[in-house]
Scaffold this active site. Structure first.
Site, PDB file in Angstrom:
ATOM      1  N   SER A 124       0.844  -1.202   0.000  1.00  0.00           N
ATOM      2  CA  SER A 124       0.000   0.000   0.000  1.00  0.00           C
ATOM      3  C   SER A 124       0.873   1.244   0.000  1.00  0.00           C
ATOM      4  CB  SER A 124      -0.854  -0.035   1.273  1.00  0.00           C
ATOM      5  OG  SER A 124      -1.389   1.233   1.550  1.00  0.00           O
ATOM      6  N   TYR A 149      -2.352  -1.161  10.776  1.00  0.00           N
ATOM      7  CA  TYR A 149      -2.563  -1.774   9.462  1.00  0.00           C
ATOM      8  C   TYR A 149      -1.381  -1.470   8.541  1.00  0.00           C
ATOM      9  CZ  TYR A 149      -3.969  -1.946   4.573  1.00  0.00           C
ATOM     10  OH  TYR A 149      -3.974  -2.176   3.223  1.00  0.00           O
ATOM     11  N   LYS A 153       2.004  -3.785   6.646  1.00  0.00           N
ATOM     12  CA  LYS A 153       2.474  -3.796   5.252  1.00  0.00           C
ATOM     13  C   LYS A 153       3.991  -3.572   5.197  1.00  0.00           C
ATOM     14  CE  LYS A 153      -1.520  -4.544   3.373  1.00  0.00           C
ATOM     15  NZ  LYS A 153      -1.792  -5.881   2.828  1.00  0.00           N
TER      16      LYS A 153
HETATM   17  P1  NAD Z   1     -10.973  -7.282   0.953  1.00  0.00           P
HETATM   18  O1  NAD Z   1     -11.235  -7.266   2.417  1.00  0.00           O
HETATM   19  O2  NAD Z   1     -12.095  -7.094   0.021  1.00  0.00           O
HETATM   20  O3  NAD Z   1     -10.216  -8.622   0.557  1.00  0.00           O
HETATM   21  C1  NAD Z   1      -9.373  -9.330   1.443  1.00  0.00           C
HETATM   22  C2  NAD Z   1      -9.747 -10.799   1.352  1.00  0.00           C
HETATM   23  O4  NAD Z   1      -8.904 -11.563   2.214  1.00  0.00           O
HETATM   24  C3  NAD Z   1     -11.201 -11.068   1.806  1.00  0.00           C
HETATM   25  O5  NAD Z   1     -11.825 -11.899   0.860  1.00  0.00           O
HETATM   26  C4  NAD Z   1     -11.025 -11.782   3.137  1.00  0.00           C
HETATM   27  O6  NAD Z   1     -12.091 -12.679   3.388  1.00  0.00           O
HETATM   28  C5  NAD Z   1      -9.697 -12.477   2.951  1.00  0.00           C
HETATM   29  N1  NAD Z   1      -8.954 -12.756   4.181  1.00  0.00           N
HETATM   30  C6  NAD Z   1      -8.670 -11.900   5.180  1.00  0.00           C
HETATM   31  N2  NAD Z   1      -7.965 -12.527   6.137  1.00  0.00           N
HETATM   32  C7  NAD Z   1      -7.790 -13.811   5.720  1.00  0.00           C
HETATM   33  C8  NAD Z   1      -7.131 -14.936   6.261  1.00  0.00           C
HETATM   34  N3  NAD Z   1      -6.535 -14.888   7.464  1.00  0.00           N
HETATM   35  N4  NAD Z   1      -7.141 -16.092   5.568  1.00  0.00           N
HETATM   36  C9  NAD Z   1      -7.757 -16.179   4.359  1.00  0.00           C
HETATM   37  N5  NAD Z   1      -8.406 -15.128   3.804  1.00  0.00           N
HETATM   38  C10 NAD Z   1      -8.415 -13.958   4.475  1.00  0.00           C
HETATM   39  O7  NAD Z   1      -9.820  -6.184   0.677  1.00  0.00           O
HETATM   40  P2  NAD Z   1      -9.274  -5.616  -0.696  1.00  0.00           P
HETATM   41  O8  NAD Z   1      -9.620  -4.183  -0.776  1.00  0.00           O
HETATM   42  O9  NAD Z   1      -9.594  -6.510  -1.814  1.00  0.00           O
HETATM   43  O10 NAD Z   1      -7.709  -5.679  -0.399  1.00  0.00           O
HETATM   44  C11 NAD Z   1      -6.889  -6.739  -0.847  1.00  0.00           C
HETATM   45  C12 NAD Z   1      -5.470  -6.493  -0.400  1.00  0.00           C
HETATM   46  O11 NAD Z   1      -5.010  -5.239  -0.899  1.00  0.00           O
HETATM   47  C13 NAD Z   1      -5.280  -6.429   1.105  1.00  0.00           C
HETATM   48  O12 NAD Z   1      -4.040  -7.019   1.438  1.00  0.00           O
HETATM   49  C14 NAD Z   1      -5.240  -4.948   1.388  1.00  0.00           C
HETATM   50  O13 NAD Z   1      -4.524  -4.662   2.560  1.00  0.00           O
HETATM   51  C15 NAD Z   1      -4.496  -4.446   0.160  1.00  0.00           C
HETATM   52  N6  NAD Z   1      -4.755  -3.019  -0.137  1.00  0.00           N
HETATM   53  C16 NAD Z   1      -6.033  -2.592  -0.329  1.00  0.00           C
HETATM   54  C17 NAD Z   1      -6.279  -1.242  -0.585  1.00  0.00           C
HETATM   55  C18 NAD Z   1      -7.688  -0.722  -0.782  1.00  0.00           C
HETATM   56  O14 NAD Z   1      -7.857   0.497  -0.765  1.00  0.00           O
HETATM   57  N7  NAD Z   1      -8.685  -1.558  -0.988  1.00  0.00           N
HETATM   58  C19 NAD Z   1      -5.194  -0.344  -0.665  1.00  0.00           C
HETATM   59  C20 NAD Z   1      -3.903  -0.829  -0.486  1.00  0.00           C
HETATM   60  C21 NAD Z   1      -3.688  -2.177  -0.221  1.00  0.00           C
HETATM   61  N1  UFG Z   2     -13.170  10.536   3.439  1.00  0.00           N
HETATM   62  C1  UFG Z   2     -14.197  11.372   3.803  1.00  0.00           C
HETATM   63  N2  UFG Z   2     -15.361  10.815   4.246  1.00  0.00           N
HETATM   64  C2  UFG Z   2     -15.547   9.468   4.341  1.00  0.00           C
HETATM   65  C3  UFG Z   2     -14.476   8.617   3.954  1.00  0.00           C
HETATM   66  C4  UFG Z   2     -13.303   9.187   3.514  1.00  0.00           C
HETATM   67  O1  UFG Z   2     -14.077  12.587   3.741  1.00  0.00           O
HETATM   68  O2  UFG Z   2     -16.623   9.024   4.771  1.00  0.00           O
HETATM   69  C5  UFG Z   2     -11.929  11.140   2.930  1.00  0.00           C
HETATM   70  C6  UFG Z   2     -10.715  10.803   3.796  1.00  0.00           C
HETATM   71  O3  UFG Z   2     -10.567  11.727   4.823  1.00  0.00           O
HETATM   72  C7  UFG Z   2      -9.595  10.833   2.774  1.00  0.00           C
HETATM   73  C8  UFG Z   2     -10.266  10.426   1.463  1.00  0.00           C
HETATM   74  O4  UFG Z   2     -11.659  10.588   1.664  1.00  0.00           O
HETATM   75  O5  UFG Z   2      -9.161  12.132   2.638  1.00  0.00           O
HETATM   76  C9  UFG Z   2      -9.987   9.002   1.079  1.00  0.00           C
HETATM   77  O6  UFG Z   2     -10.282   8.164   2.188  1.00  0.00           O
HETATM   78  P1  UFG Z   2     -10.319   6.584   2.073  1.00  0.00           P
HETATM   79  O7  UFG Z   2     -10.637   6.051   3.434  1.00  0.00           O
HETATM   80  O8  UFG Z   2     -11.160   6.170   0.935  1.00  0.00           O
HETATM   81  O9  UFG Z   2      -8.812   6.226   1.665  1.00  0.00           O
HETATM   82  P2  UFG Z   2      -7.466   6.489   2.460  1.00  0.00           P
HETATM   83  O10 UFG Z   2      -6.581   7.245   1.537  1.00  0.00           O
HETATM   84  O11 UFG Z   2      -7.650   7.029   3.796  1.00  0.00           O
HETATM   85  O12 UFG Z   2      -6.998   4.974   2.677  1.00  0.00           O
HETATM   86  C10 UFG Z   2      -6.258   4.355   1.712  1.00  0.00           C
HETATM   87  C11 UFG Z   2      -6.447   2.828   1.729  1.00  0.00           C
HETATM   88  C12 UFG Z   2      -5.738   2.231   2.903  1.00  0.00           C
HETATM   89  C13 UFG Z   2      -4.355   2.775   3.098  1.00  0.00           C
HETATM   90  C14 UFG Z   2      -4.405   4.272   3.161  1.00  0.00           C
HETATM   91  C15 UFG Z   2      -3.033   4.842   3.318  1.00  0.00           C
HETATM   92  O13 UFG Z   2      -7.806   2.482   1.766  1.00  0.00           O
HETATM   93  O14 UFG Z   2      -5.599   0.841   2.639  1.00  0.00           O
HETATM   94  O15 UFG Z   2      -4.944   4.735   1.939  1.00  0.00           O
HETATM   95  O16 UFG Z   2      -3.101   6.170   3.654  1.00  0.00           O
HETATM   96  F1  UFG Z   2      -3.790   2.339   4.250  1.00  0.00           F
END
Ligand code: NAD
Ligand code: UFG
Length: 341
Positions: A124, A149, A153
């Site tokens: 991330s 969290y 990472k």
């Molecule tokens: P998500 O929660 O939709 O997907 C994660 C999946 O992992 C889920 O299906 C969950 O059931 C499964 N899981 C969790 N713990 C587990 C375990 N112990 N064993 C087996 N399965 C398990 O999340 P996502 O948004 O698809 O994110 C996927 C990956 O990308 C994650 O590692 C997350 O940290 C990373 N990531 C996501 C974002 C974002 O904004 N969505 C940003 C940066 C990194």
């Molecule tokens: N925000 C609002 N209202 C809401 C939700 C979000 O104003 O109800 C704003 C937040 O303050 C932020 C922006 O929208 O400024 C984006 O917020 P998100 O929660 O969608 O995303 P973030 O950038 O905070 O989080 C993302 C990923 C995380 C990661 C993080 C690192 O989802 O996995 O970036 O900063 F850890």
């Protein structure tokens, strides 16, 4: 090539599984469904007219993982499985370290036992911490994230580095995602958060569909163009294609050993106000909002320098902000209750 996708039923995982199948890979999904639904896999199978081997299980269960590797000939692992709610991670940090770090260690151990060395990790932008200036570059030192969290990472990235120094066969890729949003253009798969969404776009979409009254904007007094925070939003299908590009790169780079990190973002920051406006324009829906206090741990603005992925992986985000909004809305309006319709 047979690819094990941990967390493949989740948001990014399901879109990536779809792209892998469409690119000719065989896929085994391993997921404990703690934050997802098997329905996502069924829909991916329908969209691709291909089958996915699905095994329900936890990455911390060594015996189950051993059985999985014994019964499937795995060539590469894409490791999505993790808990990902930034706020929750401060309340239950041990669960996050247990799930995300211990789970990754167990997976890496079983991979080594079965001589599997191709590993793509979901990292991330949060690993850059508070002090690196934007645009973030892969050569910058990892920072100190503002949440447990984020720390998980950084820890897994450090573990990958150490593994690569001790195991000369290890071939790791760390994909540092910026802010994935949107859904597959069919509207059949998308983001389905449990409870109140933490992230901006799922919340906006639930306001639009009438499930929530209004959006809270967390702060309008940041030192940015309009006072709201800026993020590098990218379409989840672009992100999914980034994984296929990374896998192709691993296959094409027979000599590669070690770990490479790649930013996956667009290279552009967009403010919360601009996101609301883009959503309203693309969908013709009105999004009522109020200004609320800043959210703990939010950084004012960050975005990617994504040149490395472009040069090395031949990958570039190509979908527009309008695509991200239209596709989010197509998914949300067709599935107001996510996969639990
Ligand atoms: P998500 O929660 O939709 O997907 C994660 C999946 O992992 C889920 O299906 C969950 O059931 C499964 N899981 C969790 N713990 C587990 C375990 N112990 N064993 C087996 N399965 C398990 O999340 P996502 O948004 O698809 O994110 C996927 C990956 O990308 C994650 O590692 C997350 O940290 C990373 N990531 C996501 C974002 C974002 O904004 N969505 C940003 C940066 C990194
Ligand atoms: N925000 C609002 N209202 C809401 C939700 C979000 O104003 O109800 C704003 C937040 O303050 C932020 C922006 O929208 O400024 C984006 O917020 P998100 O929660 O969608 O995303 P973030 O950038 O905070 O989080 C993302 C990923 C995380 C990661 C993080 C690192 O989802 O996995 O970036 O900063 F850890």
């Amino acid at each position: 090539m047979n690819v094990l996708v941990t967390g493949g039923a989740g948001y990014i995982g399901s879109h990536t599984v779809l792209c892998l199948l469409n690119s000719g890979y065989d896929v085994v999904v391993y997921d404990n469904l703690c934050n997802s639904s098997y329905e996502a896999i069924k829909r991916v199978e329908k969209l691709t007219a291909k089958t996915v081997k699905f095994v329900e299980g936890d990455i911390r269960e060594r015996l189950a993982l051993t059985e999985l590797f014994k019964t499937n000939n795995i060539d590469a692992v894409i490791h999505f499985a993790a808990l990902k709610a930034v706020g929750e991670s401060a309340q239950i940090p041990l669960d996050y370290y247990q799930n995300n770090v211990h789970g990754s260690l167990t997976l890496l151990e079983v991979m080594a036992e079965f001589d599997v060395h191709n590993f793509i990790f979901s990292s991330s932008a949060t690993v850059y911490g508070e002090h690196n200036p934007s645009p973030y570059l892969e050569t910058m030192p990892l920072g100190r994230p503002t949440s447990p969290y984020g720390t998980t990472k950084v820890m897994v990235e450090n573990i990958m580095d150490d593994v690569s120094k001790s195991n000369e066969k290890f071939r790791g890729i760390s994909l540092r995602y910026f802010n994935p949003i949107g859904a597959h253009e069919s509207g059949q798969i998308g983001e389905d958060p449990k409870g109140i969404p933490n992230n901006l776009l799922p919340f906006v979409a639930q306001v639009a569909v009438g499930k929530r009254a209004k959006l809270s904007i967390f702060g309008d007094d940041y030192p940015t163009t309009d006072g709201s925070c800026e993020r590098d939003y990218l379409h989840v299908m672009d992100l999914a294609e980034g994984h296929v590009a990374a896998l192709t790169w691993l296959q094409d780079s027979a000599q590669f050993r070690g770990v490479e990190a790649f930013n996956l973002g667009t290279g552009t920051g967009t403010s919360v106000f601009k996101i609301i406006n883009a959503f309203e324009v693309a969908t013709n829906k009105n999004i009522p909002f109020e200004i609320s206090p800043r959210r703990d741990g939010d950084l004012p603005a960050f975005w990617a320098n994504a040149d490395k992925a472009k040069t090395a992986l031949n990958w570039q985000a190509k979908r527009s902000l309008e695509d991200m909004m239209t596709d989010t809305w197509r998914w949300q309006s067709a599935n107001p209750n996510g996969y639990n319709n």
